[in-house]
Design a protein around this motif. Structure first.
Motif, PDB file in Angstrom:
ATOM      1  N   ASN A 173      41.922  14.403 -41.624  1.00  0.00           N
ATOM      2  CA  ASN A 173      40.515  14.761 -41.407  1.00  0.00           C
ATOM      3  C   ASN A 173      39.624  13.691 -42.050  1.00  0.00           C
ATOM      4  OD1 ASN A 173      37.989  15.863 -41.201  1.00  0.00           O
ATOM      5  ND2 ASN A 173      38.464  17.759 -42.249  1.00  0.00           N
ATOM      6  N   LYS A 174      39.020  12.873 -41.239  1.00  0.00           N
ATOM      7  CA  LYS A 174      38.140  11.793 -41.722  1.00  0.00           C
ATOM      8  C   LYS A 174      36.664  12.168 -41.591  1.00  0.00           C
ATOM      9  CE  LYS A 174      41.791   9.207 -42.232  1.00  0.00           C
ATOM     10  NZ  LYS A 174      42.593   9.530 -43.341  1.00  0.00           N
ATOM     11  N   ASN A 175      36.375  13.405 -41.190  1.00  0.00           N
ATOM     12  CA  ASN A 175      35.004  13.863 -40.969  1.00  0.00           C
ATOM     13  C   ASN A 175      34.376  14.299 -42.284  1.00  0.00           C
ATOM     14  OD1 ASN A 175      32.605  14.885 -40.059  1.00  0.00           O
ATOM     15  ND2 ASN A 175      33.507  16.502 -38.799  1.00  0.00           N
ATOM     16  N   GLU A 176      33.756  13.377 -43.003  1.00  0.00           N
ATOM     17  CA  GLU A 176      33.161  13.694 -44.301  1.00  0.00           C
ATOM     18  C   GLU A 176      31.918  14.571 -44.186  1.00  0.00           C
ATOM     19  OE1 GLU A 176      32.627  10.120 -46.558  1.00  0.00           O
ATOM     20  OE2 GLU A 176      34.728   9.562 -46.334  1.00  0.00           O
ATOM     21  N   ASN A 177      31.352  14.669 -43.006  1.00  0.00           N
ATOM     22  CA  ASN A 177      30.177  15.514 -42.801  1.00  0.00           C
ATOM     23  C   ASN A 177      30.553  16.947 -42.456  1.00  0.00           C
ATOM     24  OD1 ASN A 177      28.353  13.378 -43.236  1.00  0.00           O
ATOM     25  ND2 ASN A 177      28.685  12.659 -41.147  1.00  0.00           N
ATOM     26  N   GLY A 178      31.798  17.180 -42.161  1.00  0.00           N
ATOM     27  CA  GLY A 178      32.250  18.514 -41.802  1.00  0.00           C
ATOM     28  C   GLY A 178      32.959  19.186 -42.956  1.00  0.00           C
ATOM     29  N   SER A 179      33.748  20.178 -42.639  1.00  0.00           N
ATOM     30  CA  SER A 179      34.553  20.852 -43.655  1.00  0.00           C
ATOM     31  C   SER A 179      35.782  19.996 -43.950  1.00  0.00           C
ATOM     32  CB  SER A 179      34.979  22.225 -43.145  1.00  0.00           C
ATOM     33  OG  SER A 179      33.842  23.046 -42.958  1.00  0.00           O
ATOM     34  N   TYR A 180      36.262  20.066 -45.175  1.00  0.00           N
ATOM     35  CA  TYR A 180      37.451  19.313 -45.552  1.00  0.00           C
ATOM     36  C   TYR A 180      38.097  19.939 -46.784  1.00  0.00           C
ATOM     37  CZ  TYR A 180      34.547  17.210 -49.196  1.00  0.00           C
ATOM     38  OH  TYR A 180      33.729  17.015 -50.271  1.00  0.00           O
ATOM     39  N   SER A 181      39.327  19.523 -47.057  1.00  0.00           N
ATOM     40  CA  SER A 181      40.043  19.989 -48.240  1.00  0.00           C
ATOM     41  C   SER A 181      40.924  18.872 -48.774  1.00  0.00           C
ATOM     42  CB  SER A 181      40.898  21.205 -47.924  1.00  0.00           C
ATOM     43  OG  SER A 181      41.591  21.618 -49.090  1.00  0.00           O
ATOM     44  N   ASN A 182      40.919  18.742 -50.106  1.00  0.00           N
ATOM     45  CA  ASN A 182      41.803  17.778 -50.770  1.00  0.00           C
ATOM     46  C   ASN A 182      42.939  18.473 -51.524  1.00  0.00           C
ATOM     47  OD1 ASN A 182      40.395  15.469 -49.954  1.00  0.00           O
ATOM     48  ND2 ASN A 182      38.889  15.755 -51.576  1.00  0.00           N
ATOM     49  N   ILE A 183      43.163  19.734 -51.231  1.00  0.00           N
ATOM     50  CA  ILE A 183      44.248  20.463 -51.899  1.00  0.00           C
ATOM     51  C   ILE A 183      45.596  19.800 -51.625  1.00  0.00           C
ATOM     52  CG2 ILE A 183      45.507  22.666 -51.906  1.00  0.00           C
ATOM     53  CD1 ILE A 183      42.825  24.084 -51.840  1.00  0.00           C
ATOM     54  N   TRP A 184      45.719  19.122 -50.491  1.00  0.00           N
ATOM     55  CA  TRP A 184      46.973  18.441 -50.158  1.00  0.00           C
ATOM     56  C   TRP A 184      47.392  17.455 -51.246  1.00  0.00           C
ATOM     57  CZ3 TRP A 184      47.061  13.162 -49.656  1.00  0.00           C
ATOM     58  CH2 TRP A 184      45.831  12.527 -49.442  1.00  0.00           C
ATOM     59  N   LYS A 185      46.415  16.838 -51.925  1.00  0.00           N
ATOM     60  CA  LYS A 185      46.750  15.876 -52.979  1.00  0.00           C
ATOM     61  C   LYS A 185      47.512  16.555 -54.116  1.00  0.00           C
ATOM     62  CE  LYS A 185      42.776  12.880 -52.142  1.00  0.00           C
ATOM     63  NZ  LYS A 185      41.524  12.331 -52.728  1.00  0.00           N
ATOM     64  N   GLY A 186      47.055  17.717 -54.503  1.00  0.00           N
ATOM     65  CA  GLY A 186      47.737  18.467 -55.553  1.00  0.00           C
ATOM     66  C   GLY A 186      49.096  18.965 -55.102  1.00  0.00           C
ATOM     67  N   LEU A 187      49.177  19.422 -53.843  1.00  0.00           N
ATOM     68  CA  LEU A 187      50.443  19.946 -53.329  1.00  0.00           C
ATOM     69  C   LEU A 187      51.495  18.854 -53.231  1.00  0.00           C
ATOM     70  CD1 LEU A 187      49.236  22.481 -50.636  1.00  0.00           C
ATOM     71  CD2 LEU A 187      50.017  22.923 -52.970  1.00  0.00           C
ATOM     72  N   GLU A 188      51.095  17.669 -52.836  1.00  0.00           N
ATOM     73  CA  GLU A 188      52.067  16.574 -52.785  1.00  0.00           C
ATOM     74  C   GLU A 188      52.603  16.258 -54.177  1.00  0.00           C
ATOM     75  OE1 GLU A 188      50.568  13.240 -50.496  1.00  0.00           O
ATOM     76  OE2 GLU A 188      51.320  14.195 -48.662  1.00  0.00           O
ATOM     77  N   LYS A 189      51.749  16.331 -55.174  1.00  0.00           N
ATOM     78  CA  LYS A 189      52.193  16.079 -56.548  1.00  0.00           C
ATOM     79  C   LYS A 189      53.187  17.173 -56.984  1.00  0.00           C
ATOM     80  CE  LYS A 189      51.984  13.826 -60.418  1.00  0.00           C
ATOM     81  NZ  LYS A 189      52.429  12.445 -60.506  1.00  0.00           N
ATOM     82  N   ILE A 190      52.861  18.423 -56.669  1.00  0.00           N
ATOM     83  CA  ILE A 190      53.731  19.546 -57.014  1.00  0.00           C
ATOM     84  C   ILE A 190      55.086  19.414 -56.314  1.00  0.00           C
ATOM     85  CG2 ILE A 190      54.068  22.039 -56.676  1.00  0.00           C
ATOM     86  CD1 ILE A 190      50.950  22.273 -57.015  1.00  0.00           C
ATOM     87  N   GLN A 191      55.062  19.075 -55.037  1.00  0.00           N
ATOM     88  CA  GLN A 191      56.294  18.977 -54.264  1.00  0.00           C
ATOM     89  C   GLN A 191      57.178  17.817 -54.705  1.00  0.00           C
ATOM     90  OE1 GLN A 191      54.641  18.792 -50.297  1.00  0.00           O
ATOM     91  NE2 GLN A 191      54.802  20.999 -50.012  1.00  0.00           N
ATOM     92  N   ASN A 192      56.568  16.781 -55.222  1.00  0.00           N
ATOM     93  CA  ASN A 192      57.326  15.589 -55.634  1.00  0.00           C
ATOM     94  C   ASN A 192      57.753  15.608 -57.084  1.00  0.00           C
ATOM     95  OD1 ASN A 192      57.228  14.412 -53.078  1.00  0.00           O
ATOM     96  ND2 ASN A 192      55.184  13.615 -53.469  1.00  0.00           N
ATOM     97  N   LYS A 193      57.455  16.669 -57.821  1.00  0.00           N
ATOM     98  CA  LYS A 193      57.822  16.771 -59.233  1.00  0.00           C
ATOM     99  C   LYS A 193      59.241  17.214 -59.376  1.00  0.00           C
ATOM    100  CE  LYS A 193      55.474  15.856 -62.927  1.00  0.00           C
ATOM    101  NZ  LYS A 193      55.708  14.780 -63.705  1.00  0.00           N
TER     102      LYS A 193
END
Length: 193
Positions: A173-193
């Motif tokens: 999702n590259k639409n900075e004017n719309g809705s977005y979520s960065n929760i994926w960043k935290g989930l990737e860290k959790i999954q890779n631990k």
């Protein structure tokens, strides 16, 4: 508050999830059980936590380089109040470049992250619109604590690889004017631990 808290208990290395509300708390609690992930949820008493309180907790935790702090927050409250917006902007500046702090904002609210498990929606939605869209997939969804603490809604969301779909949708999702979520960043860290 921060110094006194640290003095009363030893902080262990690992991942800490810091959030502002019951929805975030129960989502990460159910996720921890579902994926058998190893992280701690702070503050222990979720509810209406202010950015000032979150800042104290993050400051306390992030002093330890062996701790990764994942900060989960909604942006709907920030955009409606200039005083909160200023506090939030200062918060982001303080932690944006800190390697052991991962900022996971969602606009308008975490329910948008939930919606991404079912469909790819990038247009800007209000909190009430997100919940209306989410109810098309989880028809009895409710923000009340009694509902959220049961895992029925979470289990519906996690069917058929939906979390991986949500991660990919959020990343793309590259639409900075719309809705977005960065929760994926935290989930990737959790999954890779």
């Amino acid at each position: 508050m921060g110094g006194r808290r640290q003095a009363t208990r030893e902080l262990k290395q690992g991942i800490y999830i810091v959030g502002e509300g019951f929805t975030e708390r129960y989502y990460f609690q159910h996720l921890k059980e579902y994926g058998q992930y190893n992280y701690k949820i702070e503050p222990r008493l979720f509810g209406k936590t202010s950015f000032k309180q979150i800042d104290e907790i993050v400051k306390d935790l992030s002093k330890n380089k062996n701790i990764v702090v994942i900060v989960v927050f909604d942006l709907d409250v920030v955009s409606n109040d200039n005083k909160v917006k200023k506090t939030f902007e200062d918060f982001i500046k303080q932690y944006k470049k800190k390697e052991n702090v991962i900022l996971c904002g969602t606009k308008p609210s975490i329910e948008y992250w939930f919606l991404l498990h079912f469909e790819n929606m990038t247009k800007e939605l209000s909190s009430s619109e997100v919940i209306r869209e989410l109810k098309k997939h989880i028809n009895d969804y409710d923000k009340k604590q009694e509902y959220l603490q049961k895992d029925k809604w979470f289990n519906i969301m996690m069917k058929e690889g939906n979390m991986q779909k949500a991660i990919e949708r959020a990343k793309n999702n590259k639409n900075e004017n719309g809705s977005y979520s960065n929760i994926w960043k935290g989930l990737e860290k959790i999954q890779n631990k």
